[in-house]
Design a protein around this motif. Sequence first.
Motif, PDB file in Angstrom:
ATOM      1  N   ILE A  18      -4.622   4.323  -5.814  1.00  0.00           N
ATOM      2  CA  ILE A  18      -4.035   3.086  -5.287  1.00  0.00           C
ATOM      3  C   ILE A  18      -4.981   1.948  -5.630  1.00  0.00           C
ATOM      4  CG2 ILE A  18      -3.381   1.844  -3.178  1.00  0.00           C
ATOM      5  CD1 ILE A  18      -2.743   4.621  -1.952  1.00  0.00           C
ATOM      6  N   SER A  19      -4.455   0.841  -6.136  1.00  0.00           N
ATOM      7  CA  SER A  19      -5.300  -0.270  -6.584  1.00  0.00           C
ATOM      8  C   SER A  19      -6.222  -0.779  -5.482  1.00  0.00           C
ATOM      9  CB  SER A  19      -4.435  -1.413  -7.124  1.00  0.00           C
ATOM     10  OG  SER A  19      -3.538  -1.878  -6.135  1.00  0.00           O
ATOM     11  N   TYR A  30       0.837  -1.199   0.000  1.00  0.00           N
ATOM     12  CA  TYR A  30       0.000   0.000   0.000  1.00  0.00           C
ATOM     13  C   TYR A  30       0.876   1.256   0.000  1.00  0.00           C
ATOM     14  CZ  TYR A  30      -4.023   2.929   1.222  1.00  0.00           C
ATOM     15  OH  TYR A  30      -5.023   3.870   1.204  1.00  0.00           O
ATOM     16  N   TYR A  45       4.592   5.597  -5.269  1.00  0.00           N
ATOM     17  CA  TYR A  45       4.674   5.573  -6.731  1.00  0.00           C
ATOM     18  C   TYR A  45       3.632   6.506  -7.342  1.00  0.00           C
ATOM     19  CZ  TYR A  45       4.054   3.843 -11.472  1.00  0.00           C
ATOM     20  OH  TYR A  45       3.920   3.755 -12.836  1.00  0.00           O
ATOM     21  N   ARG A  46       2.404   6.446  -6.829  1.00  0.00           N
ATOM     22  CA  ARG A  46       1.306   7.261  -7.367  1.00  0.00           C
ATOM     23  C   ARG A  46       1.514   8.749  -7.093  1.00  0.00           C
ATOM     24  NH1 ARG A  46      -1.431   4.060 -10.919  1.00  0.00           N
ATOM     25  NH2 ARG A  46      -1.712   2.015  -9.999  1.00  0.00           N
ATOM     26  N   GLU A  83       2.903   1.576  -3.298  1.00  0.00           N
ATOM     27  CA  GLU A  83       2.065   2.043  -4.402  1.00  0.00           C
ATOM     28  C   GLU A  83       1.675   3.505  -4.215  1.00  0.00           C
ATOM     29  OE1 GLU A  83      -1.880   0.988  -7.024  1.00  0.00           O
ATOM     30  OE2 GLU A  83      -1.303  -0.403  -5.432  1.00  0.00           O
ATOM     31  N   TRP A 117      -6.022  -6.199  -8.513  1.00  0.00           N
ATOM     32  CA  TRP A 117      -5.134  -6.145  -9.668  1.00  0.00           C
ATOM     33  C   TRP A 117      -5.777  -6.686 -10.933  1.00  0.00           C
ATOM     34  CZ3 TRP A 117      -1.725  -8.497  -5.567  1.00  0.00           C
ATOM     35  CH2 TRP A 117      -1.116  -7.500  -4.810  1.00  0.00           C
TER      36      TRP A 117
END
Length: 73
Positions: free
Chosen positions: A46-47, A28, A34-35, A31, A71
Amino acid sequence: MTSTDFNHEAIHTAQMKELGYVFFYVLYVIEWLYRLCKSGNAYRNISFEREAYENEDDVYYLYLRKHYAQWRK
């Protein structure tokens, strides 16, 4: 807490159970970081959050949810 809020958090609980609680939070945060470098709202993209927000109104979602659905698209 509304039923929508409860369902949103229940989806996160399902995600945590299949990944393991520690690994879920590690992924979490990675990601999210990264986002932050991408355009748009880092949190909402976030996915794990996308899956929870897209399905929080569906009370039957957790009964039909496939493993690692965050995902799948």
